[in-house]
Scaffold this motif. Sequence first.
Motif, PDB file in Angstrom:
ATOM      1  N   ASN A  64       0.837  -1.206   0.000  1.00  0.00           N
ATOM      2  CA  ASN A  64       0.000   0.000   0.000  1.00  0.00           C
ATOM      3  C   ASN A  64       0.872   1.257   0.000  1.00  0.00           C
ATOM      4  N   GLU A  65       1.965   1.234   0.749  1.00  0.00           N
ATOM      5  CA  GLU A  65       2.892   2.365   0.770  1.00  0.00           C
ATOM      6  C   GLU A  65       3.485   2.589  -0.622  1.00  0.00           C
ATOM      7  N   LEU A  66       3.840   1.485  -1.288  1.00  0.00           N
ATOM      8  CA  LEU A  66       4.400   1.583  -2.630  1.00  0.00           C
ATOM      9  C   LEU A  66       3.368   2.156  -3.602  1.00  0.00           C
ATOM     10  N   ALA A  67       2.141   1.680  -3.519  1.00  0.00           N
ATOM     11  CA  ALA A  67       1.089   2.179  -4.411  1.00  0.00           C
ATOM     12  C   ALA A  67       0.850   3.670  -4.187  1.00  0.00           C
ATOM     13  N   ALA A  68       0.844   4.090  -2.936  1.00  0.00           N
ATOM     14  CA  ALA A  68       0.652   5.510  -2.637  1.00  0.00           C
ATOM     15  C   ALA A  68       1.813   6.342  -3.161  1.00  0.00           C
ATOM     16  N   ALA A  69       3.033   5.842  -3.015  1.00  0.00           N
ATOM     17  CA  ALA A  69       4.204   6.563  -3.517  1.00  0.00           C
ATOM     18  C   ALA A  69       4.173   6.661  -5.030  1.00  0.00           C
ATOM     19  N   GLU A  70       3.763   5.575  -5.680  1.00  0.00           N
ATOM     20  CA  GLU A  70       3.670   5.592  -7.147  1.00  0.00           C
ATOM     21  C   GLU A  70       2.593   6.567  -7.603  1.00  0.00           C
ATOM     22  N   ALA A  71       1.460   6.576  -6.898  1.00  0.00           N
ATOM     23  CA  ALA A  71       0.375   7.490  -7.256  1.00  0.00           C
ATOM     24  C   ALA A  71       0.814   8.940  -7.090  1.00  0.00           C
ATOM     25  N   ALA A  72       1.637   9.199  -6.092  1.00  0.00           N
ATOM     26  CA  ALA A  72       2.129  10.552  -5.847  1.00  0.00           C
ATOM     27  C   ALA A  72       3.313  10.903  -6.734  1.00  0.00           C
ATOM     28  N   GLY A  73       3.896   9.890  -7.382  1.00  0.00           N
ATOM     29  CA  GLY A  73       5.057  10.115  -8.232  1.00  0.00           C
ATOM     30  C   GLY A  73       6.311  10.474  -7.450  1.00  0.00           C
ATOM     31  N   ASP A  74       6.367  10.048  -6.198  1.00  0.00           N
ATOM     32  CA  ASP A  74       7.498  10.354  -5.314  1.00  0.00           C
ATOM     33  C   ASP A  74       8.562   9.279  -5.472  1.00  0.00           C
ATOM     34  N   THR A  75       9.583   9.558  -6.291  1.00  0.00           N
ATOM     35  CA  THR A  75      10.584   8.532  -6.599  1.00  0.00           C
ATOM     36  C   THR A  75      11.367   8.084  -5.368  1.00  0.00           C
ATOM     37  N   GLY A  76      11.626   8.993  -4.448  1.00  0.00           N
ATOM     38  CA  GLY A  76      12.331   8.617  -3.224  1.00  0.00           C
ATOM     39  C   GLY A  76      11.526   7.629  -2.393  1.00  0.00           C
ATOM     40  N   MET A  77      10.252   7.913  -2.243  1.00  0.00           N
ATOM     41  CA  MET A  77       9.377   7.021  -1.478  1.00  0.00           C
ATOM     42  C   MET A  77       9.137   5.712  -2.221  1.00  0.00           C
ATOM     43  N   ILE A  78       9.108   5.762  -3.544  1.00  0.00           N
ATOM     44  CA  ILE A  78       8.949   4.534  -4.325  1.00  0.00           C
ATOM     45  C   ILE A  78      10.117   3.600  -4.036  1.00  0.00           C
ATOM     46  N   GLY A  79      11.326   4.120  -4.069  1.00  0.00           N
ATOM     47  CA  GLY A  79      12.512   3.308  -3.795  1.00  0.00           C
ATOM     48  C   GLY A  79      12.501   2.764  -2.378  1.00  0.00           C
TER      49      GLY A  79
END
Length: 116
Positions: A64-79
């Motif tokens: 869920n954290e990954l999906a939220a980061a991807e939705a926000a386009g936050d590359t740091g959080m995605i990693g």
Amino acid sequence: MPSAPLPPVPQKLREMLEDYPDCVQRLQESLGRYVGNPSCRDPFRGAILELQGTLEALSAEAGNELAAAEAAGDTGMIGSASKKGHQLFTAGWFVFEMVDMDDLWEYFRANKGAFK
């Protein structure tokens, strides 16, 4: 029934999840709940199942954290979320295969009188 100390989160899991102390704490809490009311004739196997269930929940949260980061386009959080998900998946595999669970096994062997 004599009471036993809390079982340890296996050292290998603590090492694998050293960057995620909240996850280690949740694993410790789940083991504590389990030994407070063991529901399996084989307490070690029951503890393994408890760890597996907690790791599954933690993995779902990381997804869920990954999906939220991807939705926000936050590359740091995605990693960061991707790394966490990978570590949790690997930890789950170690538990499933019962790799390096010797300290947990030893806990149940040493405290077998508390789980009759």
